[in-house]
Design a protein around this motif. Structure first.
Motif, PDB file in Angstrom:
ATOM      1  N   GLY A   1       0.784  -1.238   0.000  1.00  0.00           N
ATOM      2  CA  GLY A   1       0.000   0.000   0.000  1.00  0.00           C
ATOM      3  C   GLY A   1       0.807   1.275   0.000  1.00  0.00           C
ATOM      4  O   GLY A   1       0.257   2.344  -0.233  1.00  0.00           O
ATOM      5  N   GLY A   2       2.098   1.198   0.264  1.00  0.00           N
ATOM      6  CA  GLY A   2       2.858   2.442   0.298  1.00  0.00           C
ATOM      7  C   GLY A   2       4.308   2.250   0.699  1.00  0.00           C
ATOM      8  O   GLY A   2       4.786   1.132   0.877  1.00  0.00           O
ATOM      9  N   TYR A   3       4.980   3.384   0.835  1.00  0.00           N
ATOM     10  CA  TYR A   3       6.382   3.438   1.244  1.00  0.00           C
ATOM     11  C   TYR A   3       6.455   4.012   2.651  1.00  0.00           C
ATOM     12  O   TYR A   3       5.717   4.938   2.981  1.00  0.00           O
TER      13      TYR A   3
ATOM     14  N   HIS B   1       0.875   4.694  -2.036  1.00  0.00           N
ATOM     15  CA  HIS B   1       1.006   4.663  -3.495  1.00  0.00           C
ATOM     16  C   HIS B   1      -0.204   3.975  -4.089  1.00  0.00           C
ATOM     17  O   HIS B   1      -0.984   3.333  -3.386  1.00  0.00           O
ATOM     18  N   HIS B   2      -0.358   4.164  -5.364  1.00  0.00           N
ATOM     19  CA  HIS B   2      -1.502   3.572  -6.064  1.00  0.00           C
ATOM     20  C   HIS B   2      -1.034   2.616  -7.152  1.00  0.00           C
ATOM     21  O   HIS B   2      -1.651   2.505  -8.207  1.00  0.00           O
ATOM     22  N   GLU B   3       0.053   1.926  -6.861  1.00  0.00           N
ATOM     23  CA  GLU B   3       0.575   0.937  -7.801  1.00  0.00           C
ATOM     24  C   GLU B   3      -0.301  -0.307  -7.739  1.00  0.00           C
ATOM     25  O   GLU B   3      -0.767  -0.688  -6.664  1.00  0.00           O
ATOM     26  N   PRO B   4      -0.525  -0.954  -8.868  1.00  0.00           N
ATOM     27  CA  PRO B   4      -1.340  -2.171  -8.851  1.00  0.00           C
ATOM     28  C   PRO B   4      -0.655  -3.302  -8.084  1.00  0.00           C
ATOM     29  O   PRO B   4       0.571  -3.369  -8.022  1.00  0.00           O
ATOM     30  N   CYS B   5      -1.464  -4.138  -7.481  1.00  0.00           N
ATOM     31  CA  CYS B   5      -0.963  -5.302  -6.757  1.00  0.00           C
ATOM     32  C   CYS B   5      -1.797  -6.499  -7.199  1.00  0.00           C
ATOM     33  O   CYS B   5      -2.994  -6.555  -6.910  1.00  0.00           O
ATOM     34  N   SER B   6      -1.180  -7.418  -7.897  1.00  0.00           N
ATOM     35  CA  SER B   6      -1.913  -8.519  -8.534  1.00  0.00           C
ATOM     36  C   SER B   6      -2.562  -9.479  -7.536  1.00  0.00           C
ATOM     37  O   SER B   6      -3.527 -10.156  -7.861  1.00  0.00           O
ATOM     38  N   TYR B   7      -2.076  -9.538  -6.302  1.00  0.00           N
ATOM     39  CA  TYR B   7      -2.587 -10.508  -5.343  1.00  0.00           C
ATOM     40  C   TYR B   7      -3.453  -9.892  -4.254  1.00  0.00           C
ATOM     41  O   TYR B   7      -3.831 -10.567  -3.306  1.00  0.00           O
TER      42      TYR B   7
END
Length: 78
Positions: A22-24, A41-47
């Motif tokens: 979810g973030g740094y 952050h709003h990076e995708p997370c496949s799992y």
């Protein structure tokens, strides 16, 4: 040294503590005290499917406080 700003207050970044789904998390300082600054952050997370990340962080913070963890005051949530 890099700086990050939260509500107009500058914090010097000491080091990156880690990256999660979810973030740094950064160790930062205002010159007097050290804090952990969590940058979502709003990076995708496949799992993992995210709901409201901010509310999830607030819930986790409250859960840690209720368990007696040595949590410092939450400065802000944006």
């Amino acid at each position: 040294m890099d700086t990050m700003s939260v509500n107009g207050k500058a914090f010097a970044v000491i080091k990156l503590l880690g990256k999660g789904k979810g973030g740094y998390s950064y160790l930062v300082s205002d010159g007097e005290h050290n804090y952990v600054l969590k940058q979502i952050h709003h990076e995708p997370c496949s799992y993992y499917t995210f709901g409201n990340k901010i509310q999830s962080e607030l819930n986790d913070y409250e859960r840690l406080k209720m368990q007696g963890s040595d949590c410092r005051s939450l400065l802000t949530a944006m």
